[in-house]
Design a protein around this motif. Sequence first.
Motif, PDB file in Angstrom:
ATOM      1  N   PRO A 135     -41.706 121.314  75.581  1.00  0.00           N
ATOM      2  CA  PRO A 135     -42.564 121.366  76.866  1.00  0.00           C
ATOM      3  C   PRO A 135     -42.123 120.765  78.052  1.00  0.00           C
ATOM      4  N   HIS A 136     -40.592 119.792  77.631  1.00  0.00           N
ATOM      5  CA  HIS A 136     -39.984 119.351  78.556  1.00  0.00           C
ATOM      6  C   HIS A 136     -39.056 120.139  79.244  1.00  0.00           C
ATOM      7  N   MET A 137     -39.431 120.945  80.152  1.00  0.00           N
ATOM      8  CA  MET A 137     -38.384 122.075  80.788  1.00  0.00           C
ATOM      9  C   MET A 137     -37.478 121.228  81.859  1.00  0.00           C
ATOM     10  N   THR A 138     -38.251 120.504  82.670  1.00  0.00           N
ATOM     11  CA  THR A 138     -37.175 120.015  83.764  1.00  0.00           C
ATOM     12  C   THR A 138     -36.268 118.938  82.846  1.00  0.00           C
ATOM     13  N   TYR A 139     -36.406 118.305  81.849  1.00  0.00           N
ATOM     14  CA  TYR A 139     -35.410 117.539  81.293  1.00  0.00           C
ATOM     15  C   TYR A 139     -34.356 118.318  80.793  1.00  0.00           C
ATOM     16  N   ARG A 140     -34.760 119.534  79.775  1.00  0.00           N
ATOM     17  CA  ARG A 140     -33.940 120.310  79.359  1.00  0.00           C
ATOM     18  C   ARG A 140     -32.911 121.101  80.435  1.00  0.00           C
ATOM     19  N   TRP A 141     -33.431 121.421  81.341  1.00  0.00           N
ATOM     20  CA  TRP A 141     -32.618 121.862  82.513  1.00  0.00           C
ATOM     21  C   TRP A 141     -31.568 120.968  82.979  1.00  0.00           C
ATOM     22  N   ILE A 142     -32.083 119.990  83.322  1.00  0.00           N
ATOM     23  CA  ILE A 142     -31.218 118.789  83.936  1.00  0.00           C
ATOM     24  C   ILE A 142     -30.011 118.580  82.740  1.00  0.00           C
ATOM     25  N   GLY A 143     -30.413 118.444  81.521  1.00  0.00           N
ATOM     26  CA  GLY A 143     -29.310 118.376  80.472  1.00  0.00           C
ATOM     27  C   GLY A 143     -28.409 119.238  80.479  1.00  0.00           C
ATOM     28  N   THR A 144     -28.932 120.789  80.566  1.00  0.00           N
ATOM     29  CA  THR A 144     -28.134 121.921  80.701  1.00  0.00           C
ATOM     30  C   THR A 144     -27.130 121.826  81.911  1.00  0.00           C
ATOM     31  N   LEU A 145     -27.541 121.400  83.289  1.00  0.00           N
ATOM     32  CA  LEU A 145     -26.801 121.219  84.315  1.00  0.00           C
ATOM     33  C   LEU A 145     -25.852 120.487  83.988  1.00  0.00           C
ATOM     34  N   VAL A 146     -26.023 119.087  83.419  1.00  0.00           N
ATOM     35  CA  VAL A 146     -24.968 118.419  83.142  1.00  0.00           C
ATOM     36  C   VAL A 146     -23.847 118.746  82.358  1.00  0.00           C
ATOM     37  N   ILE A 147     -24.152 119.594  81.322  1.00  0.00           N
ATOM     38  CA  ILE A 147     -23.064 120.601  80.576  1.00  0.00           C
ATOM     39  C   ILE A 147     -22.159 121.427  81.398  1.00  0.00           C
ATOM     40  N   VAL A 148     -22.865 122.166  82.194  1.00  0.00           N
ATOM     41  CA  VAL A 148     -22.671 123.104  83.173  1.00  0.00           C
ATOM     42  C   VAL A 148     -21.473 122.209  84.206  1.00  0.00           C
ATOM     43  N   VAL A 149     -21.767 121.079  84.601  1.00  0.00           N
ATOM     44  CA  VAL A 149     -20.839 120.436  85.729  1.00  0.00           C
ATOM     45  C   VAL A 149     -19.531 119.846  84.891  1.00  0.00           C
ATOM     46  N   ILE A 150     -19.888 119.339  83.571  1.00  0.00           N
ATOM     47  CA  ILE A 150     -18.731 119.026  82.956  1.00  0.00           C
ATOM     48  C   ILE A 150     -17.759 120.243  82.519  1.00  0.00           C
ATOM     49  N   TYR A 151     -18.281 121.338  82.189  1.00  0.00           N
ATOM     50  CA  TYR A 151     -17.169 122.352  82.082  1.00  0.00           C
ATOM     51  C   TYR A 151     -16.563 122.850  83.275  1.00  0.00           C
ATOM     52  N   CYS A 152     -17.408 122.878  84.485  1.00  0.00           N
ATOM     53  CA  CYS A 152     -16.724 123.033  85.497  1.00  0.00           C
ATOM     54  C   CYS A 152     -15.698 122.494  85.947  1.00  0.00           C
ATOM     55  N   LEU A 153     -16.058 120.769  85.717  1.00  0.00           N
ATOM     56  CA  LEU A 153     -14.763 120.031  86.009  1.00  0.00           C
ATOM     57  C   LEU A 153     -13.598 120.070  85.236  1.00  0.00           C
ATOM     58  N   LEU A 154     -13.830 120.462  83.820  1.00  0.00           N
ATOM     59  CA  LEU A 154     -12.795 120.663  83.163  1.00  0.00           C
ATOM     60  C   LEU A 154     -12.107 121.852  83.438  1.00  0.00           C
ATOM     61  N   VAL A 155     -12.541 123.091  83.894  1.00  0.00           N
ATOM     62  CA  VAL A 155     -11.823 124.032  84.240  1.00  0.00           C
ATOM     63  C   VAL A 155     -11.138 123.791  85.629  1.00  0.00           C
ATOM     64  N   TYR A 156     -11.653 123.240  86.515  1.00  0.00           N
ATOM     65  CA  TYR A 156     -11.068 122.866  87.729  1.00  0.00           C
ATOM     66  C   TYR A 156      -9.854 121.843  87.471  1.00  0.00           C
ATOM     67  N   TYR A 157     -10.032 120.984  86.884  1.00  0.00           N
ATOM     68  CA  TYR A 157      -8.841 120.182  86.613  1.00  0.00           C
ATOM     69  C   TYR A 157      -7.653 120.620  85.589  1.00  0.00           C
ATOM     70  N   VAL A 158      -7.933 121.448  84.781  1.00  0.00           N
ATOM     71  CA  VAL A 158      -7.220 121.864  83.851  1.00  0.00           C
ATOM     72  C   VAL A 158      -6.445 123.377  84.413  1.00  0.00           C
ATOM     73  N   GLN A 159      -7.099 123.727  85.692  1.00  0.00           N
ATOM     74  CA  GLN A 159      -6.500 125.213  86.242  1.00  0.00           C
ATOM     75  C   GLN A 159      -6.289 126.048  85.375  1.00  0.00           C
ATOM     76  N   GLY A 160      -7.249 126.295  84.216  1.00  0.00           N
ATOM     77  CA  GLY A 160      -6.967 127.640  83.303  1.00  0.00           C
ATOM     78  C   GLY A 160      -8.294 127.923  82.815  1.00  0.00           C
TER      79      GLY A 160
END
Length: 194
Positions: free
Chosen positions: A35-60
């Motif tokens: 039932p906690h849709m907003t919090y689930r999507w916020i958690g996923t957004l955090v994972i997405v941002v961490i993954y994007c930062l990892l790809v950006y800093y590693v350049q690979g």
Amino acid sequence: MEGVGGDGASVASPVPEWGHDACRMYQYCLDKTTPHMTYRWIGTLVIVVIYCLLVYYVQGFYIISYGLGIYLLNLLIGFLSPLVDPELKVSEGSLLPTKGSDEFKPFIRRLPEFKLWYAMTKAFRIAFVMAFFSVFDVPVFWPILLCYWIVLFVLTMRRQIAHMITYKYIPFNIGKQKYGGKKPSTSGGGPRGD
């Protein structure tokens, strides 16, 4: 008859029992987040941002990101599509209302929101783990992959929007219509008709 199979089964297999308990606890936690849709999507957004930062800093790890993008596009198409495709069920009549006089039938997605969230979160977690292994860092020219994905996205969305227009359905819930009540009339003398 009472003692047959009582102790022997539990002593012989503690590992499968522990695994079964862990699976039940994981499913319990998933059920509690439903039932906690907003919090689930916020958690996923955090994972997405961490993954994007990892790809950006590693350049690979562009191949992993490209595969992830294709998978997310597939999930989006499932999210925007009706459960029963009217294109395939033409012989039985339209399952979605096409005229104002047709019976109201709610839009049921092929891929519900919770399953979209779960599949998307799991995909980003897998991609995040894969990004720690250099065997998946295949050297590619990433702008070509990005351009190809954008072209694929545009063509797929154009086809999906044409499908929505043809069969007259909107995959989004605009919100509950609210009843405004009776509006007072300005003509007439009053409630008694003076």
